[in-house]
Design a protein around this motif. Structure first.
Motif, short mmCIF file in Angstrom:
data_model
loop_
_atom_site.label_atom_id
_atom_site.label_comp_id
_atom_site.label_asym_id
_atom_site.label_seq_id
_atom_site.Cartn_x
_atom_site.Cartn_y
_atom_site.Cartn_z
N THR A 57 -14.49 64.85 60.73
CA THR A 57 -14.21 66.13 60.30
C THR A 57 -14.03 67.36 61.74
OG1 THR A 57 -15.40 65.33 58.05
CG2 THR A 57 -15.68 68.04 58.88
N LEU A 58 -15.15 66.93 62.16
CA LEU A 58 -15.28 68.36 63.33
C LEU A 58 -14.32 68.16 64.35
CD1 LEU A 58 -16.92 69.14 65.48
CD2 LEU A 58 -17.91 66.81 66.59
N ASP A 59 -13.16 67.56 64.18
CA ASP A 59 -11.68 67.41 64.88
C ASP A 59 -11.27 68.26 64.07
OD1 ASP A 59 -12.61 65.91 67.43
OD2 ASP A 59 -12.24 64.49 66.27
N ASP A 60 -10.89 67.29 62.84
CA ASP A 60 -10.17 69.01 61.48
C ASP A 60 -10.55 69.44 61.10
OD1 ASP A 60 -8.62 66.20 62.07
OD2 ASP A 60 -9.08 65.02 60.10
N LEU A 61 -11.74 69.94 60.87
CA LEU A 61 -11.79 71.44 60.24
C LEU A 61 -13.40 71.84 61.30
CD1 LEU A 61 -12.63 69.73 56.40
CD2 LEU A 61 -10.53 71.34 58.32
N GLY A 62 -14.14 71.19 62.09
CA GLY A 62 -14.85 72.04 63.09
C GLY A 62 -15.93 71.89 63.22
N PHE A 63 -17.12 72.78 63.73
CA PHE A 63 -18.52 72.35 63.81
C PHE A 63 -19.23 72.63 62.38
CE2 PHE A 63 -22.06 74.13 64.75
CZ PHE A 63 -23.37 72.82 64.79
N ILE A 64 -18.75 73.47 62.12
CA ILE A 64 -19.61 73.86 61.27
C ILE A 64 -19.27 73.54 59.59
CG2 ILE A 64 -20.03 75.51 59.30
CD1 ILE A 64 -19.27 77.78 61.31
N GLU A 70 -15.30 71.46 73.04
CA GLU A 70 -16.10 71.13 74.33
C GLU A 70 -17.30 71.58 73.76
OE1 GLU A 70 -17.52 70.85 78.64
OE2 GLU A 70 -15.52 71.25 78.26
N VAL A 71 -17.40 72.78 72.81
CA VAL A 71 -19.08 73.06 72.87
C VAL A 71 -19.02 72.33 71.04
CG1 VAL A 71 -20.02 75.69 72.06
CG2 VAL A 71 -18.00 75.47 73.87
N GLU A 72 -17.75 72.87 70.26
CA GLU A 72 -18.07 71.97 68.45
C GLU A 72 -18.51 71.00 69.00
OE1 GLU A 72 -15.59 74.31 66.13
OE2 GLU A 72 -14.78 72.12 66.88
N THR A 73 -18.32 69.60 69.86
CA THR A 73 -18.52 68.39 70.49
C THR A 73 -19.96 68.28 70.85
OG1 THR A 73 -16.57 67.68 70.56
CG2 THR A 73 -18.79 66.46 71.32
N ALA A 74 -20.78 69.33 71.88
CA ALA A 74 -22.28 69.83 71.89
C ALA A 74 -22.59 69.69 71.38
CB ALA A 74 -21.61 70.57 73.24
N LEU A 75 -22.65 70.66 70.18
CA LEU A 75 -23.03 71.62 69.32
C LEU A 75 -23.89 69.97 68.10
CD1 LEU A 75 -22.52 74.89 68.47
CD2 LEU A 75 -24.79 74.61 69.41
N ALA A 86 -26.93 70.97 76.06
CA ALA A 86 -26.26 71.92 76.65
C ALA A 86 -25.53 72.91 78.28
CB ALA A 86 -27.67 72.52 76.08
N GLU A 87 -26.28 72.16 78.90
CA GLU A 87 -25.88 72.83 80.58
C GLU A 87 -25.06 72.08 80.49
OE1 GLU A 87 -29.27 71.49 82.70
OE2 GLU A 87 -31.02 72.64 82.23
N GLY A 88 -24.18 71.13 80.24
CA GLY A 88 -22.94 70.93 80.54
C GLY A 88 -21.79 71.60 80.02
N VAL A 89 -22.10 72.43 78.86
CA VAL A 89 -20.98 73.22 78.79
C VAL A 89 -21.36 75.22 78.97
CG1 VAL A 89 -19.86 72.43 76.40
CG2 VAL A 89 -22.14 73.50 75.78
N VAL A 133 -31.25 76.87 71.34
CA VAL A 133 -29.80 76.28 72.35
C VAL A 133 -29.52 77.26 72.17
CG1 VAL A 133 -28.83 74.64 72.57
CG2 VAL A 133 -30.59 73.63 71.46
N CYS A 134 -29.36 77.52 73.27
CA CYS A 134 -27.71 78.74 73.37
C CYS A 134 -26.70 78.57 74.19
CB CYS A 134 -28.07 80.10 73.78
SG CYS A 134 -27.63 81.42 74.45
N VAL A 135 -25.61 78.14 73.58
CA VAL A 135 -24.44 78.10 74.00
C VAL A 135 -22.83 79.07 74.09
CG1 VAL A 135 -24.49 75.53 74.19
CG2 VAL A 135 -23.70 76.72 72.42
#
Length: 511
Positions: A362-369, A401-406, A471-474, A492-494
């Motif tokens: 789902t993370l790859d197909d539809l996104g983080f949310i 990359e941001v979606e994976t980190a979150l 968090a710092e990685g992105v 967390v703020c990215v």
């Protein structure tokens, strides 16, 4: 016995010896000429004093931009003038090849007097009025000093015949003796003032006693210049030797401590750098070991689930298939086939669960949310913890990359909550700003002391470290708040764009 006390005793013994020599020459009324090697010795002694004078100026010039101590810069300008006058005095001395006429002695002596007057008056002003000196800028100070040096030098070089006579055939004149006494008086007052301060000082230092001794030796040397009747006389050479010794201690009291401090600071900084690098190396090694252990634990979990779950299901399917093969009854065969179907579906479900725990499609197909919403639903069922989820701001996909980190941050935080917090409720808030995303996870668990966690991070794992690093990685940051029995909050703020830093990033806790 301390080094300071030893230095004081040595100076007293030398002072007594110097006064005895002075008394001997004063009572003897004799003057011995030492023509052999006098010019060489005089030149070497003067060159050393010139080096010390210019070194004091260079030190004052280079440190003024950082320290802004006007009194030290003033004394640097004084020694610049003294060094220049001593240099011309050396070059114009009788016997030197540069200027050799009937006024050579007069020129050299006047340069000497001007240098000594500048030195004695300047040092006295430095001691008596340290905070009321030099109201002009650094560059103008040098310009004015060079201008005064140039004017005095031109006067002495061009019109020596118009200047009063300081040395004649009978020896030094009364004017020369008077000027030497004036110089000695200035040095004496400065010497007494520094000595009184040294005695009253509750914590005297060795540099102060060195400066006091330097003034005493120079003062004794000045008195020798009132005895001689020829420029190559032994009294003149002894006076220069005393000046040489005095300048050694001026060098050690003014210039050498600054250089020593620079070297000490450099050594200290290098030591701190080495210690910091060792700590960083140990931290990196510890973190790498923890990451490796985390990976191994994840592999063990997957292996265990494959063996205990899917492996057992496949084995059961295989056994049931063998049973179907030997079944003669159609009804029995249909029943076993139905059982195989159910076991296969269950195995497929377990495969999906393992895949989802590793990385949900789902993370790859539809996104983080959608992915995190699905994760939270299963999280509630598995751990029996109430989850409140809120999204603020515009929706839409983020960079992969941001979606994976979150997602991993959310997964790590909630896993830690389930393991350690003993919480009954978790609030997850997602603020979608124009250029950044804020993720806030708050629980009502038992909380903890962050300092204690950091001390025992090796035992407890890499939870906070992992969140911070992701968090710092992105280009983002992470902040942690926790109190015992008051729960834990992770902020967390990215950035939306992983290649940019967050303009209003939360200050990261140093761990």
């Amino acid at each position: 016995m301390t080094a300071l006390k030893k230095q004081e005793i040595q100076f007293v013994i030398f002072a007594i010896f110097a006064l005895l020599i002075l008394f001997r020459f004063q009572m003897g009324h004799t003057s011995i000429n030492v023509d052999a090697h006098f010019l060489l010795l005089h030149t070497l002694l003067e060159l050393f004093s010139i080096f010390v004078s210019l070194s004091v100026f260079v030190q004052a010039w280079t440190t003024y931009s950082t320290h802004r101590i006007k009194s030290q810069y003033f004394i640097g300008l004084i020694f610049l003038a003294v060094g220049c006058f001593d240099l011309v005095h050396t070059l114009t001395y009788k016997g030197m090849p540069f200027i050799n006429d009937e006024f050579s002695t007069s020129r050299a002596t006047w340069f000497w007097i001007v240098a000594r007057l500048t030195e004695s008056i300047g040092v006295a002003l430095f001691v008596f009025k340290p905070n009321k000196l030099l109201f002009i800028k650094r560059g103008w100070g040098v310009c004015v000093t060079v201008l005064l040096i140039t004017v005095c030098t031109l006067i002495i070089l061009t019109i020596p015949e118009r200047l009063p006579v300081l040395i004649n055939a009978q020896g030094v004149t009364d004017l020369k003796v008077a000027l030497e006494y004036v110089i000695t008086t200035f040095i004496l007052f400065t010497f007494i003032t520094l000595l009184r301060r040294y005695i009253k000082d509750s914590q005297p230092n060795i540099d102060s006693i060195r400066m006091i001794f330097a003034l005493f030796v120079i003062m004794v040397g000045e008195l020798f210049f009132t005895f001689y009747n020829q420029v190559y006389a032994i009294e003149n050479l002894i006076g220069h030797c005393f000046k040489f010794i005095g300048y050694i201690y001026i060098y050690r009291s003014i210039y050498f401590p600054e250089i020593q401090q620079i070297l000490t600071d450099k050594e200290k900084a290098e030591k701190q750098q080495i210690e910091t690098e060792l700590k960083l190396y140990e931290a990196e090694k510890n973190l790498s070991r923890q990451v490796f252990m985390a990976h191994e634990e994840e592999r063990k979990r997957v292996s265990r689930e494959l063996h205990d779950g899917i492996g057992q299901s496949l084995f059961s399917i295989l056994v049931t298939l063998n049973t179907v093969k030997n079944d003669q009854s159609i009804e029995k065969r249909e029943e076993n086939l139905q059982t195989i179907k159910l076991m296969t579906q269950e195995a497929m479900k377990e495969v999906k669960e393992i895949a989802r725990s590793l990385r949900p499609s789902t993370l790859d197909d539809l996104g983080f949310i959608p992915a995190v919403r699905s994760y939270l639903e299963s999280y509630k069922q598995i751990h029996n913890i109430s989850v409140q989820y809120e999204i603020k701001g515009g929706l839409g996909r983020l960079e992969p990359e941001v979606e994976t980190a979150l997602y991993r941050i959310c997964q790590e935080a909630l896993t830690n909550t389930a393991k350690y917090a003993k919480a009954s409720e978790v609030n997850v808030t997602l603020n979608m700003e124009e250029n950044s995303v804020d993720l806030i996870i708050k629980d009502n668990g038992i909380g903890f002391f962050i300092e204690d966690y950091l001390k025992n991070a090796k035992r407890k794992g890499i939870g906070l470290y992992s969140i911070k690093e992701r968090a710092e990685g992105v280009g983002g940051s992470a902040q942690f708040h926790s109190k015992v029995n008051e729960g834990t909050t992770i902020e967390v703020c990215v950035p939306r764009n992983a290649n940019e830093k967050v303009a209003h990033s939360i200050e990261s806790i140093k761990i």
